[in-house]
Design a protein around this motif. Structure first.
Motif, PDB file in Angstrom:
ATOM      1  N   VAL A 127       9.482   0.813   2.102  1.00 23.33           N
ATOM      2  CA  VAL A 127       9.845   0.278   0.961  1.00 23.33           C
ATOM      3  C   VAL A 127      10.006   1.268  -1.118  1.00 23.33           C
ATOM      4  O   VAL A 127       9.067   2.162  -0.346  1.00 23.33           O
ATOM      5  CB  VAL A 127      10.509  -0.793  -0.175  1.00 23.33           C
ATOM      6  N   ILE A 128      10.316   1.455  -1.117  1.00 23.45           N
ATOM      7  CA  ILE A 128       9.731   2.410  -2.801  1.00 23.45           C
ATOM      8  C   ILE A 128       9.885   1.071  -3.984  1.00 23.45           C
ATOM      9  O   ILE A 128      10.526   0.572  -4.452  1.00 23.45           O
ATOM     10  CB  ILE A 128      11.506   2.913  -3.308  1.00 23.45           C
ATOM     11  N   MET A 129       8.725   1.385  -4.414  1.00 18.51           N
ATOM     12  CA  MET A 129       8.067   0.329  -5.497  1.00 18.51           C
ATOM     13  C   MET A 129       7.783   1.638  -6.630  1.00 18.51           C
ATOM     14  O   MET A 129       8.747   2.790  -6.758  1.00 18.51           O
ATOM     15  CB  MET A 129       6.577   0.846  -5.478  1.00 18.51           C
ATOM     16  N   SER A 130       8.857   0.442  -7.793  1.00 17.42           N
ATOM     17  CA  SER A 130       8.491   1.473  -9.348  1.00 17.42           C
ATOM     18  C   SER A 130       7.570   0.893  -9.643  1.00 17.42           C
ATOM     19  O   SER A 130       7.264  -0.737 -10.193  1.00 17.42           O
ATOM     20  CB  SER A 130      10.835   0.923  -9.162  1.00 17.42           C
ATOM     21  N   PHE A 131       6.758   1.462 -10.787  1.00 20.66           N
ATOM     22  CA  PHE A 131       6.115   0.953 -11.675  1.00 20.66           C
ATOM     23  C   PHE A 131       6.682   1.983 -12.829  1.00 20.66           C
ATOM     24  O   PHE A 131       6.679   2.856 -12.990  1.00 20.66           O
ATOM     25  CB  PHE A 131       4.758   1.983 -11.275  1.00 20.66           C
ATOM     26  N   ASP A 132       6.770   0.871 -14.041  1.00 16.83           N
ATOM     27  CA  ASP A 132       7.101   1.167 -15.664  1.00 16.83           C
ATOM     28  C   ASP A 132       6.422   1.144 -15.584  1.00 16.83           C
ATOM     29  O   ASP A 132       5.078   0.294 -16.594  1.00 16.83           O
ATOM     30  CB  ASP A 132       8.236  -0.122 -16.095  1.00 16.83           C
ATOM     31  N   VAL A 133       6.093   2.544 -16.736  1.00 20.57           N
ATOM     32  CA  VAL A 133       5.115   3.200 -16.997  1.00 20.57           C
ATOM     33  C   VAL A 133       4.409   2.451 -18.923  1.00 20.57           C
ATOM     34  O   VAL A 133       3.204   2.096 -18.642  1.00 20.57           O
ATOM     35  CB  VAL A 133       5.046   4.591 -17.564  1.00 20.57           C
ATOM     36  N   ALA A 155      14.580  13.710  -8.369  1.00 18.44           N
ATOM     37  CA  ALA A 155      14.690  13.190  -9.011  1.00 18.44           C
ATOM     38  C   ALA A 155      16.265  13.695  -9.016  1.00 18.44           C
ATOM     39  O   ALA A 155      15.993  15.276  -9.297  1.00 18.44           O
ATOM     40  CB  ALA A 155      13.865  13.425 -10.634  1.00 18.44           C
ATOM     41  N   TYR A 156      16.945  13.201  -8.750  1.00 16.56           N
ATOM     42  CA  TYR A 156      18.946  13.904  -8.268  1.00 16.56           C
ATOM     43  C   TYR A 156      19.426  13.819  -9.900  1.00 16.56           C
ATOM     44  O   TYR A 156      19.875  12.802  -9.585  1.00 16.56           O
ATOM     45  CB  TYR A 156      19.462  14.208  -7.124  1.00 16.56           C
ATOM     46  N   GLU A 157      20.305  14.850 -10.332  1.00 18.86           N
ATOM     47  CA  GLU A 157      20.772  14.258 -11.685  1.00 18.86           C
ATOM     48  C   GLU A 157      20.722  12.919 -12.626  1.00 18.86           C
ATOM     49  O   GLU A 157      20.984  12.371 -12.802  1.00 18.86           O
ATOM     50  CB  GLU A 157      22.239  14.345 -11.202  1.00 18.86           C
ATOM     51  N   GLY A 158      19.309  12.987 -12.760  1.00 16.85           N
ATOM     52  CA  GLY A 158      18.449  12.462 -13.713  1.00 16.85           C
ATOM     53  C   GLY A 158      18.535  10.608 -12.550  1.00 16.85           C
ATOM     54  O   GLY A 158      18.071   9.779 -13.711  1.00 16.85           O
ATOM     55  N   ARG A 159      18.150  10.527 -11.786  1.00 14.66           N
ATOM     56  CA  ARG A 159      18.171   9.753 -10.698  1.00 14.66           C
ATOM     57  C   ARG A 159      17.579   9.852  -9.488  1.00 14.66           C
ATOM     58  O   ARG A 159      17.271  10.957  -9.360  1.00 14.66           O
ATOM     59  CB  ARG A 159      18.891   8.840 -10.218  1.00 14.66           C
ATOM     60  N   HIS A 181       0.650  -1.287   0.228  1.00 14.05           N
ATOM     61  CA  HIS A 181       0.315  -0.147   0.275  1.00 14.05           C
ATOM     62  C   HIS A 181       0.902   1.457   0.048  1.00 14.05           C
ATOM     63  O   HIS A 181       2.066   1.548   0.575  1.00 14.05           O
ATOM     64  CB  HIS A 181      -1.005  -0.209   1.085  1.00 14.05           C
ATOM     65  N   PRO A 182       0.762   2.446  -0.844  1.00 14.64           N
ATOM     66  CA  PRO A 182       1.438   3.615  -1.355  1.00 14.64           C
ATOM     67  C   PRO A 182       1.308   4.307   0.580  1.00 14.64           C
ATOM     68  O   PRO A 182      -0.081   4.201   1.367  1.00 14.64           O
ATOM     69  CB  PRO A 182       0.550   4.238  -2.026  1.00 14.64           C
ATOM     70  N   TYR A 183       2.208   4.825   0.440  1.00 14.18           N
ATOM     71  CA  TYR A 183       2.153   6.059   2.158  1.00 14.18           C
ATOM     72  C   TYR A 183       1.284   7.189   1.449  1.00 14.18           C
ATOM     73  O   TYR A 183       1.404   7.892   0.477  1.00 14.18           O
ATOM     74  CB  TYR A 183       3.455   6.622   2.431  1.00 14.18           C
ATOM     75  N   THR A 184       0.196   7.453   2.248  1.00 14.45           N
ATOM     76  CA  THR A 184      -0.920   8.637   2.005  1.00 14.45           C
ATOM     77  C   THR A 184       0.119   9.858   1.280  1.00 14.45           C
ATOM     78  O   THR A 184      -0.403  10.877   1.627  1.00 14.45           O
ATOM     79  CB  THR A 184      -1.915   8.633   2.500  1.00 14.45           C
ATOM     80  N   ASP A 185       0.727  10.060   2.792  1.00 12.99           N
ATOM     81  CA  ASP A 185       1.528  11.109   3.378  1.00 12.99           C
ATOM     82  C   ASP A 185       2.801  11.396   1.603  1.00 12.99           C
ATOM     83  O   ASP A 185       3.176  12.437   1.769  1.00 12.99           O
ATOM     84  CB  ASP A 185       2.293  11.341   4.494  1.00 12.99           C
ATOM     85  N   SER A 186       2.864  10.646   0.960  1.00  9.18           N
ATOM     86  CA  SER A 186       3.900  10.526   0.099  1.00  9.18           C
ATOM     87  C   SER A 186       2.879  11.023  -1.645  1.00  9.18           C
ATOM     88  O   SER A 186       1.608  11.236  -2.168  1.00  9.18           O
ATOM     89  CB  SER A 186       4.617   9.132  -0.118  1.00  9.18           C
ATOM     90  N   TYR A 187       3.854  10.956  -2.656  1.00  8.06           N
ATOM     91  CA  TYR A 187       3.644  10.889  -3.655  1.00  8.06           C
ATOM     92  C   TYR A 187       4.608  10.094  -5.200  1.00  8.06           C
ATOM     93  O   TYR A 187       5.696   9.992  -4.034  1.00  8.06           O
ATOM     94  CB  TYR A 187       3.695  12.395  -4.067  1.00  8.06           C
ATOM     95  N   GLY A 188       4.132  10.241  -6.328  1.00 10.48           N
ATOM     96  CA  GLY A 188       5.176   9.842  -7.259  1.00 10.48           C
ATOM     97  C   GLY A 188       6.370  10.788  -7.759  1.00 10.48           C
ATOM     98  O   GLY A 188       5.970  11.743  -7.912  1.00 10.48           O
ATOM     99  N   ARG A 189       6.775  10.467  -8.340  1.00  5.03           N
ATOM    100  CA  ARG A 189       7.948  10.567  -9.112  1.00  5.03           C
ATOM    101  C   ARG A 189       8.377  10.115 -10.336  1.00  5.03           C
ATOM    102  O   ARG A 189       9.278   8.800 -10.221  1.00  5.03           O
ATOM    103  CB  ARG A 189       8.930  10.525  -8.488  1.00  5.03           C
ATOM    104  N   CYS A 190       8.184  10.924 -11.618  1.00  8.64           N
ATOM    105  CA  CYS A 190       8.492   9.348 -12.535  1.00  8.64           C
ATOM    106  C   CYS A 190      10.004  10.283 -13.232  1.00  8.64           C
ATOM    107  O   CYS A 190       9.573  11.641 -13.708  1.00  8.64           O
ATOM    108  CB  CYS A 190       6.916  10.371 -13.522  1.00  8.64           C
ATOM    109  N   ILE A 191      10.510   9.106 -13.617  1.00  2.80           N
ATOM    110  CA  ILE A 191      11.913   9.544 -13.672  1.00  2.80           C
ATOM    111  C   ILE A 191      12.016   9.061 -14.976  1.00  2.80           C
ATOM    112  O   ILE A 191      12.005   7.390 -14.579  1.00  2.80           O
ATOM    113  CB  ILE A 191      12.609   9.234 -12.781  1.00  2.80           C
ATOM    114  N   ASN A 192      12.705   9.449 -15.691  1.00  2.00           N
ATOM    115  CA  ASN A 192      12.803   8.239 -17.538  1.00  2.00           C
ATOM    116  C   ASN A 192      11.460   6.908 -17.486  1.00  2.00           C
ATOM    117  O   ASN A 192      11.683   6.267 -17.528  1.00  2.00           O
ATOM    118  CB  ASN A 192      14.510   7.376 -17.065  1.00  2.00           C
ATOM    119  N   GLY A 193      10.650   7.131 -17.861  1.00  2.00           N
ATOM    120  CA  GLY A 193       9.541   5.995 -18.196  1.00  2.00           C
ATOM    121  C   GLY A 193       9.189   5.699 -16.728  1.00  2.00           C
ATOM    122  O   GLY A 193       8.458   4.526 -16.959  1.00  2.00           O
TER     123      GLY A 193
END
Length: 386
Positions: free
Chosen positions: A243-249, A270-274, A213-225
């Motif tokens: 954890v940090i979940m990743s979703f390949d768009v 996103a810092y320096e593309g990462r 379940h995502p943390y409700t006080d968090s938000y998504g960050r899209c980096i390179n798809g």
């Protein structure tokens, strides 16, 4: 990818041939030249040009033209600022500066706005610390996702999914935006995904491959798809593990990324593309964390300006952005370079001048809750056609 571009180009050429007879006064003007000229105009001028003739409207609304404009906009990001006043959004767009030294701009060198406007906004909506994803911004009205295109000055209210947490991602290969919704109150095995511009508005059910379940006080960050967000999963002992979940768009696949100790409270950026958590960054290709210990403050008080600033974002160049808690007519933005451990200051003069205050009903009141979206790019996609 090349075949798709070639196909778009062929469709574009056919449409230009068909539209050559739409407007006789412009029939002698080379269409290639007209397209190149229009591509060099700012977004608001392109939108206005669509009212000049059917031919210009046909050129500037063509998918190939819109794609070409997006490509050029990527190299010229802007700083999008706004605040809410009653039922309106007051929006300002400025070039995103990347100076190497401290500089206060005077009357002659103050950054000139790319666009200033007001627009009516949906009632009871909520912004949080989010981002502009390839020109579009996702926020919510209660549990209903709303998409905002600041360039086109349009809102799109989506149908309400049966999941609450939401974020937006962009697939740079297919050129598609997708909205992702998951439940924020309990563990779930699937989510809802909606592809914008797919012809019909319909949420699809996607298996998450890992109950979380995502943390409700968090938000998504899209980096390179890839869309990243903080979440919790149950470990073997039955306790929740961060954890940090990743979703390949594009592939719509989920993966879990383990965290270093005591960093879940960090700011996901996103810092320096990462992917980064302010003081630690994650190499998504090598699947490992590397320490970068910078003394990044979450707030900053400037004794000279006698103002307090809050951390509000980060530029693609790696500078942290600090906004004032309030302003009257002019305001300063502080940029912090973590590598040099130094601030630079940019002054924005005459933003809320007398004419603007009269139109917005501000009077002599101060402005509060100023928000910003750095690295914003103009996008000519019309949400009315989505």
């Amino acid at each position: 990818m090349e075949q798709q571009e070639e196909k778009r180009l062929e469709v574009y050429k056919r449409r230009r041939g068909q539209s050559s007879s739409m407007s006789k006064p412009y029939s002698s003007f080379p269409l290639d030249l007209a397209s190149e000229i229009l591509l060099k105009l700012p977004a608001k001028s392109i939108v206005r040009s669509r009212c000049i003739s059917k031919l210009w409207s046909s050129i500037t609304t063509d998918p190939y033209f819109i794609k070409s404009f997006e490509t050029r906009s990527l190299s010229k990001p802007s700083l999008l600022l706004f605040f809410k006043r009653m039922d309106k959004l007051c929006v300002f767009s400025f070039p995103q500066h990347h100076q190497n030294s401290n500089e206060r701009y005077g009357n002659d060198s103050s950054p000139q706005p790319l666009d200033i406007y007001q627009m009516k906004c949906p009632k009871y909506f909520c912004f949080s610390f989010m981002e502009s994803v390839h020109g579009l911004i996702c926020f919510r009205k209660l549990a209903t996702p709303i998409i905002w295109n600041p360039t086109m000055r349009q809102f799109l209210t989506l149908t309400k999914p049966d999941k609450t947490w939401r974020s937006i991602g962009y697939d740079p290969i297919e050129g598609k935006h997708k909205v992702v919704c998951l439940p924020g109150d309990k563990i779930w095995e699937d989510c809802r995904v909606l592809t914008l511009g797919s012809g019909q508005e319909q949420w699809r059910s996607i298996k998450t491959s890992l109950d979380h379940h995502p943390y409700t006080d968090s938000y998504g960050r899209c980096i390179n798809g890839v869309l990243y967000y903080k979440a919790g999963i149950d470990n073997l002992s039955g306790q929740s593990q961060a954890v940090i979940m990743s979703f390949d768009v594009r592939s719509e696949k989920f993966h879990a990324i383990t965290l270093p100790v005591d960093t879940i409270r960090g700011l996901l950026i996103a810092y320096e593309g990462r992917l980064a958590l302010v003081h630690s960054d994650y190499d998504a290709e090598k699947h490992k964390w590397s320490d970068k210990s910078f003394p990044v403050p979450f707030s900053h008080t400037d004794p000279v300006l006698k103002a307090k600033f809050k951390l509000s974002g980060i530029t693609d160049a790696g500078e942290f952005i600090y906004l004032p808690s309030t302003f009257l007519r002019s305001f300063y933005i502080k940029y912090y370079d973590p590598k040099r451990n130094s601030f630079r200051t940019v002054e924005f003069k005459g933003v809320a001048d007398r004419e603007f205050r009269h139109k917005s009903g501000l009077g002599n009141r101060r402005v509060y809750a100023l928000q910003t979206f750095p690295n914003h790019m103009d996008n000519l996609i019309s949400l009315c056609n989505t």
